[in-house]
Design an enzyme around this catalytic site. Structure first.
Site, mmCIF file in Angstrom:
data_model
loop_
_atom_site.group_PDB
_atom_site.id
_atom_site.type_symbol
_atom_site.label_atom_id
_atom_site.label_comp_id
_atom_site.label_asym_id
_atom_site.label_seq_id
_atom_site.Cartn_x
_atom_site.Cartn_y
_atom_site.Cartn_z
ATOM 1 N N THR A 45 0.428 -84.743 -92.473
ATOM 2 C CA THR A 45 -0.878 -84.545 -92.535
ATOM 3 C C THR A 45 -1.093 -83.375 -93.856
ATOM 4 O O THR A 45 -1.837 -83.531 -94.541
ATOM 5 C CB THR A 45 -1.748 -83.931 -91.289
ATOM 6 O OG1 THR A 45 -1.544 -84.814 -90.304
ATOM 7 C CG2 THR A 45 -3.076 -83.655 -91.451
ATOM 8 N N CYS A 46 -0.142 -82.475 -93.856
ATOM 9 C CA CYS A 46 -0.403 -81.627 -94.799
ATOM 10 C C CYS A 46 0.186 -81.967 -96.223
ATOM 11 O O CYS A 46 -0.492 -81.621 -97.104
ATOM 12 C CB CYS A 46 0.653 -80.184 -94.642
ATOM 13 S SG CYS A 46 0.414 -79.291 -93.099
ATOM 14 N N THR A 47 1.217 -83.037 -96.199
ATOM 15 C CA THR A 47 1.380 -83.633 -97.460
ATOM 16 C C THR A 47 0.145 -84.492 -98.170
ATOM 17 O O THR A 47 -0.154 -84.491 -99.075
ATOM 18 C CB THR A 47 2.821 -84.594 -97.367
ATOM 19 O OG1 THR A 47 3.661 -83.429 -97.120
ATOM 20 C CG2 THR A 47 2.975 -85.104 -98.540
#
Length: 155
Positions: A45-47
């Site tokens: 998700t962060c990527t």
């Protein structure tokens, strides 16, 4: 609970992915800051969020704002992440004291040991103009950034 609009943004000095110190105070009177806390480098998700921010950097530039992405990862991990994703955003390491800056903004999950997904749009006067967060695993929509940047014009 994250800091709300109208609060004075806590000052910080954190190393970026290259080890250079980055201070909120250095941006006072210069330009607004969009401070984006993410849990971990290289997570799915962060990527996805990092890629979306990088792909839409013109939206922030048009608002005159600088994007700073912060996580509890070490600067070395952040540099590898930026290189792997070919991203030129400034990534900040809130590694030690572990999550202290995220905690000052109300965005640190002490039980889990990482920053929650929280965003703060800070005016060039150091006042938080807008803030928002999402639930664990839930990416922030680009529309939330657009709305938050609009708060810079409502001074």
């Amino acid at each position: 609970m994250i800091l709300d609009a109208g609060a004075i943004a806590p000052e910080f000095e954190l190393p970026d992915q290259f080890g250079a110190p980055q201070r909120l105070a250095d941006r006072r009177g210069v330009r607004p800051v969009v401070l984006v806390f993410v849990p971990f480098a290289f997570s799915r998700t962060c990527t996805g969020e990092l890629r979306e921010l990088a792909a839409n950097v013109a939206m922030f530039d048009e608002a005159g704002a600088e994007v700073l992405v912060a996580s509890v990862d070490a600067k070395y991990a952040l540099r590898a992440w930026a290189e792997a994703e070919d991203v030129r955003l400034t990534l900040l390491s809130d590694f030690w004291p572990h999550g202290a800056v995220a905690a000052n903004y109300g965005a640190f999950d002490a039980a889990a040991g990482f920053a929650r997904r929280a965003t703060f749009v800070i005016g060039d006067d150091g006042v938080i103009r807008s803030s928002f967060a999402t639930a664990p695993g839930e990416p922030r929509p680009l529309s939330a950034y657009r709305e938050a940047l609009a708060a810079l014009d409502r001074r």
